[in-house]
Structure formats: structure tokens, C-alpha cells
Design a protein around this motif. Sequence first.
Motif, PDB file in Angstrom:
ATOM      1  N   THR A   1     -11.411   6.192 -11.536  1.00 38.71           N
ATOM      2  CA  THR A   1     -11.282   7.399 -10.717  1.00 38.71           C
ATOM      3  C   THR A   1     -11.909   7.148  -9.340  1.00 38.71           C
ATOM      4  O   THR A   1     -12.989   6.541  -9.244  1.00 38.71           O
TER       5      THR A   1
ATOM      6  N   CYS B   1      -1.464   4.083  -5.522  1.00 38.74           N
ATOM      7  CA  CYS B   1      -1.598   5.538  -5.395  1.00 38.74           C
ATOM      8  C   CYS B   1      -0.757   5.989  -4.209  1.00 38.74           C
ATOM      9  O   CYS B   1      -0.771   5.357  -3.120  1.00 38.74           O
TER      10      CYS B   1
ATOM     11  N   ASN C   1      -5.661  16.253  -6.767  1.00 35.25           N
ATOM     12  CA  ASN C   1      -5.698  15.043  -7.595  1.00 35.25           C
ATOM     13  C   ASN C   1      -4.366  14.304  -7.463  1.00 35.25           C
ATOM     14  O   ASN C   1      -3.295  14.918  -7.557  1.00 35.25           O
ATOM     15  N   TYR C   2      -4.462  12.941  -7.371  1.00 39.34           N
ATOM     16  CA  TYR C   2      -3.287  12.088  -7.256  1.00 39.34           C
ATOM     17  C   TYR C   2      -3.450  10.935  -8.231  1.00 39.34           C
ATOM     18  O   TYR C   2      -4.538  10.351  -8.346  1.00 39.34           O
ATOM     19  N   PRO C   3      -2.380  10.589  -8.998  1.00 42.38           N
ATOM     20  CA  PRO C   3      -2.503   9.518 -10.001  1.00 42.38           C
ATOM     21  C   PRO C   3      -2.660   8.147  -9.357  1.00 42.38           C
ATOM     22  O   PRO C   3      -2.070   7.866  -8.330  1.00 42.38           O
TER      23      PRO C   3
ATOM     24  N   THR D   1      -2.005   4.347 -10.611  1.00 43.24           N
ATOM     25  CA  THR D   1      -1.260   3.631 -11.654  1.00 43.24           C
ATOM     26  C   THR D   1      -1.479   2.143 -11.548  1.00 43.24           C
ATOM     27  O   THR D   1      -1.896   1.628 -10.522  1.00 43.24           O
TER      28      THR D   1
ATOM     29  N   ASN E   1      -3.994   5.259 -16.712  1.00 44.53           N
ATOM     30  CA  ASN E   1      -4.005   5.630 -15.296  1.00 44.53           C
ATOM     31  C   ASN E   1      -5.295   6.330 -14.932  1.00 44.53           C
ATOM     32  O   ASN E   1      -5.919   7.008 -15.758  1.00 44.53           O
TER      33      ASN E   1
ATOM     34  N   SER F   1      -7.256   8.563 -11.420  1.00 47.72           N
ATOM     35  CA  SER F   1      -6.890   9.623 -10.484  1.00 47.72           C
ATOM     36  C   SER F   1      -7.718   9.499  -9.202  1.00 47.72           C
ATOM     37  O   SER F   1      -8.872   9.039  -9.238  1.00 47.72           O
TER      38      SER F   1
ATOM     39  N   GLN G   1      -9.316  11.814  -6.364  1.00 43.81           N
ATOM     40  CA  GLN G   1      -9.727  13.187  -6.087  1.00 43.81           C
ATOM     41  C   GLN G   1      -9.950  13.321  -4.579  1.00 43.81           C
ATOM     42  O   GLN G   1     -10.845  12.677  -4.011  1.00 43.81           O
TER      43      GLN G   1
END
Length: 772
Positions: free
Chosen positions: A536, A572, A582-584, A586, A602, A604, A606
Motif C-alpha cells: 500500500t 497504478c 483509493n487506486y489499485p 497491480t 494487489n 492500493s 491512497q
Amino acid sequence: MKKIIYSTIICLCSIISSFAQTYSGGTGTAAAPYLISSKADMAALAMAVNGGTTYSGTYFLLTQNLTGIATRIGNSETNSFRGIFDGGGYVVEVNIAVDGSSKVYAGVFGYISGATIKNLGVAGVVSSSSSYDGSYSYSGGLCGYSTNSTISNCYATGDVSSSSSSSYSSYSYSGGLCGYGGRITNSFAANASLISKRDGYNGAIGRIAAAEATIEICYALSSMLLNDAPVSSQSPTNKEGKDTNLSSFQSQAWIEDNLYWDFNNTWYIPNGLSALPVFKKTTKINFSLSSNTITYGDLQTITLAATSNNSTTPIVYSSTNNDVATIAGNSLTIKKAGTVAIIASQSDGNGFKAGGDTIQLVINKKELTLTANAASMTYGDTPPQYTCQYEGFAFNETQAVLKKLPALSCPATASSNAGNYTITPSAAEADNYSFVYKTGTLTVNKRNLRVIPNNTSWVYGDNNSIYFTFSFSYDGLINGDYISTQPTATTTATRYSNTGVYDITCSGGSATNYNFIYEKGQLTITKAPLNIAARTAYRYYGADNPVFAVSYSGFRNSDTEAVLSSQPQVFCNATKSSDAGNYPITISENLSAANYDISYTNGSLQIYKAILTAKADDKTRYVGEANPNFTITYTGFVNGENELLLDVLPQAICNAQAASAPGAYSIYVTGGSDTNYELERQSGTLTILSGSGIQEVASQWSVYPNPASESCVIQGASGSTLTITNMQGYIAYQKSNIAAHETVDVSTWSKGLYFLTVQAGSGKTNQKLIIR
């Protein structure tokens, strides 16, 4: 002189009686009475009683006729006989003469109390005399004085006399059987003479008893003289002295019809003789064997031989148990082991009672040796049928004569351990044999047991020495057995071994009941799970994306990402202008490793709202003027943005009115919001001056930079007092007469909101300061 001699005799009797008396046999019980078989036994009994031993409840038995008895048994109420005396049908011939003072008692028994005298005949002379004033003289063929006593089945012949001579109050009593008192039954007296003599008066005489006696079923034939005068049968002084002719009293039929005496067991009138009744003689048979104990099989027949004092009737032999032994004439035939009573008997007749003697013949069982035969079996099998052999049968007999065949038992079962076990014979039964048992041995041999490792698998890197134990199964294990020393299952593979297939082998097992046969199994090592997770990440709106990283979960044996086919790629889609949220993050899923199954997780990104400071601008006016337009200054816009892009604009307000007194009033920032900005609202100050236009506090001072992190400058408040407090009201900084450009070091202060107050005279203004 008489008194001295009499006292000496009493003393000697007392001394002698203090010693324990012994007789010809017996213990004094009803089953084993003391045996009186001699004149010495009678003398010993007299000495003991006259010395104070009363023999209360003790039994005596006369075993033969005795003569020459000169000492009475019992010489006073204190020294009286109180036992049970059985004459056994025998006669005691006495010559007893007693001369004394106060009270004189004469008879075979001088004085009896609570006693029983039975089956006794007395012959001879009994006399008593006293010449003292106030004296008593008691004579009786059997006893002188009786109280609470019973005389039965007895008789007396011979002479009985008593005399008392004094100037006044003397007494004389003579009775055929008893001088005075007691209970007399089934007895008779045939005395040659009965004499009772008293000078003047107080004399009594009776053919059975002289006075105070209870007399039942008795008879007497006696010549009686009371004070030298004949006494008839009807005289009040004569007790049960009814006359009859002699021939009647010599008739068994007359006596049985009138007196009911027992002529079967007690009395006898000799045939062809003009005689009075006498006691029947006791038949004595002497019967013995060379041995009363024999063993079955030693003899089959025994010749019996007994002797007897009665030659008038034949001796007849009988067996109480014909199953054990039979008798024909005087020949005994042994049938089987056991105990049997052999009786030699004679019937009554010719003056003899029926009699007999008994021998207990014990025929012991013969010892028979029984030996269990050896046997064998394999552990887990059903035990075999046990057998045995015999040694010691008599008369060529076989096990067919046994009532019950032996039980051959062994503790071994199908579940018994390998080893040797005792075969025990027991419980055989036979009429004629006792058993000596000899054990045999059962050998239990070990059983074959296959040990088969179970195929299994573990994951690469597992620590099998701690977490995993190889298992195996048995082929041939029975009885629910548990192997206490288990085989060890091992493999050449270790926790560091690569994935693949490895052999499992067993060894080291041990068991009492099994031979181990080992086989092989297979261990399959599979890939371990490995997870690659995007970490994260965080940033503020308008900032560049950070460098994205991954974390690994599952590496074993000190492995690192170096074992991967390539390094993971992380992506991202968020940009600097992406809204807060929030954006994943990967990861590319195209990696591989020899010992791992890879999975991906995955992460995230923030994006936090950017901090936007909205500060109300400070304003000044005079008392009575309307408030000016309040304005707000913004600090913190990014991406070239301004307040026009805010979703909701904040407002600046102040509570001061036109008539408010001179002073400083806060200008508050309220409201306002935005998707990408977090508003930090700071108040300004409205300074109201007095009507003179003189400012007590500089209204145009300022602080910069704001927010600050290292230091800040307060400008335009020269000569004033500066106070800085935190949110809790604690003073962080204070200084008087500050410079026009006052610098304050805030590098060590805690982050947060602080309040600045500038005071000059009675006026003061406030501003906020943010420390980052």
C-alpha cells in the motif's frame, strides 16, 4: 480331745484341697466327666469337697464297683458337693462312721446342695453320733443331708444309724437313702436295719428319708428302730415305707406296674434268684484294628476281632456306610475311600446292658500323579487342545474310573505374548484317588509382521523433524496389538530438498510377539505457496506517485526473490491530477519458480486531500464605522488551481457591530469544502480604533511563513508584547518590546495550531500559526 482331732482333720482337708485334683480321666464336662475308678479317686474327691471345692456344675462318672470307702464327700453346708455324680450302675461298699459336735452328716455324701446323684448302689454301714447339747445327727445310706438336690435310680442296702445324746434339744435323723431333705425318685432302700436314737425326744426315721424330702416312685424294705422301739410302715415318722411282701418287690412285673421303673436300661432282677433289683451291668467291648487309617488299594479285606466282658450274647459287626465298606460275619470288604464307623455290638440279656464299641476307619484316597503334556502354538493362533498322562492307578484302573476328568488350563490365549506358559492340570475328581498335579509347558512362537510405510507428501521447506512424522501400516498385526517399540520411518530427503519423489524406509522396530519384515514407501515433495503482494502507498493530491514496492510471503530455506524467473512489475493508473481516493496497484502475473506456486495480491494507492489554508485577512476601522468587506487569503493550491475550483467557498464573518467599542475582534472563516482539499481555517482580526484615530495596537502586523517549520517572522508590531500559546493554552513563547521584524525559532516545537497575541497598551490583536 475329740474337738482337737476334728479341727486338725478339717485343716488338713483344707490344705490338701487347695491343690488341683486329678482323677483317672476326664475334664469334668458332660461329654468328658471326671472318671472315678478307684478308692484313691473317691478319697481325692472327698478331700477336695471337704476342703471347700464344691464342683458346682462339674460331672463325675463311676467306672467300677468300689469297696472300703470310709470318707464321706461333703462335711458341711459350706463344704458341700454341688456337682453331678453318675454311679454308672456300680455299687460302693462303705464303712463310714462320723462322731462330732454341733451338726454331724454321714453317708457316701455327707452334705449335697444343688447336686444330682444317679445310677448308684450303696452297701455297708453308715453311722453318725453326737453327744453335745443342741446338736444334730443326720445319716443316710446315700447322703446325710440334701438341699435343692435330686437322687434318682439309686438304692441302698446295709445298716444306717444316727444317735444324739445330750441333756436337752438334740436331734437325730436316719433314712434308708437320705437322712434329711431333697428330692428322691425311682429308687429303693433295703437296709438290714435303720436306727435313729435320741435320749428323750426329737428323733426321726424313714425307710427312704427321715424328714423334709420329696419322694416319687420309690420303695423300701427295712427294719426300723426309733429310740429302740420298732416303727411300723404306717408311722408318721416313716417316709414311703409301705409294707409289701418280699416276693412282690422281687417281681419285675410288679415293680414296673406299681413303680414304673426302667428295666430296659437300668434295673435287673437276676433270674431264678430270690433277690432284690440291682443295676444292670455295663457291657464293655474292646475293639481295635491294627491301623485305623489305610490307603485305598493297600488292602481289600480286613478280619475283625473284638473282645467283651459279656459272653452271654454274640458280638455283631456292622458298617455305617456300605458304600465305603461292607461286612459279612467278621470280614470287612473295602469298597472305596472314605470314613466309615465300624460297630461291634451286643444285645442286652442276663444282667448286661446292651453295649458296643465303635471304630472310625479312615480309608484315604490313593495318590494319582497327573502330568500335563508339552504343547506349542504361534502367537495369535487358537491354543491347542491340552492332554495329560497318569501314573499311580490301582488295580489296573484307568481314567474311566474318574468322576470328573481333569481340567487342563493355561493362561495363554490367542492374545498372549510369545514365550513359555504353564499348563496346569486341576479339578479332577475320583472317589478313591487324590491328585498330585504336575505342570507342562506351552511355547508361544512369534508371528511375522509386514511393516509398510504409507505414501505421503510434504511441502517444500517443511521441517519434517518437528512437524511431520512418517506413518506406516502393519500387515499381520492381530489382537488389537500396539507395538511399544515402533519402527522408525525415514527418508533421504530434507527440508532443503527440491520437489520430487523420495523413498521412505523403516527400521528399528521391536516387539515381543512379532518378527518384522520391512517394505518401502514414497515421499512426494510439492511446491510451497508464495504470495507476492503490492504494498500500500500514500501521497497527497497533486503530488507525484511514489515508487511502488512489493512484499513476499512464503519464502523458505532462506530463499529470496533471486529464485524467481524475473522481477515483478508493479502498475497504478493514478496521476497527479487524479482526485483524492483509493487506486489499485497491480502486479504482472507472469513469474515462476522451481519450488513455489506463486499467487498475487494487489495493493492500493491512497491519495489524501491536499492541505489548503484559508485565512481571514486582518481589517481596521474606527468606532461607529460599518465593518469592511472581509476577505480570505488561500495557501496550498496545487496543479495551478485557485479558489474558483472549490466545490463550496468558505465565508469570513465577524461579530463586531458599528457601535462596538474600540478593540480587536476575531474574523472567523466558516464553511467551504472540496473533493481534493482539506480546508485549514485561520481567523483574522478586526481592529476598531477610537474616534481620535490613535491606534493602540498595530493592526497591520503579520506573521510569515505560515505554516512554518523552522522559524517565523512577526512584522509590523514593533515595541509590542508577543505571546504564543498552543491549543492547550500553554505559553510556548513570550517577549516584550519586540523588534519590527521579530524572528522566532519553532524548529523544536510540536506540530499543530498555535495562537499569537500582540499587545500594546490596552489593545491586543490575535493571529493563528501552523507548525508543520
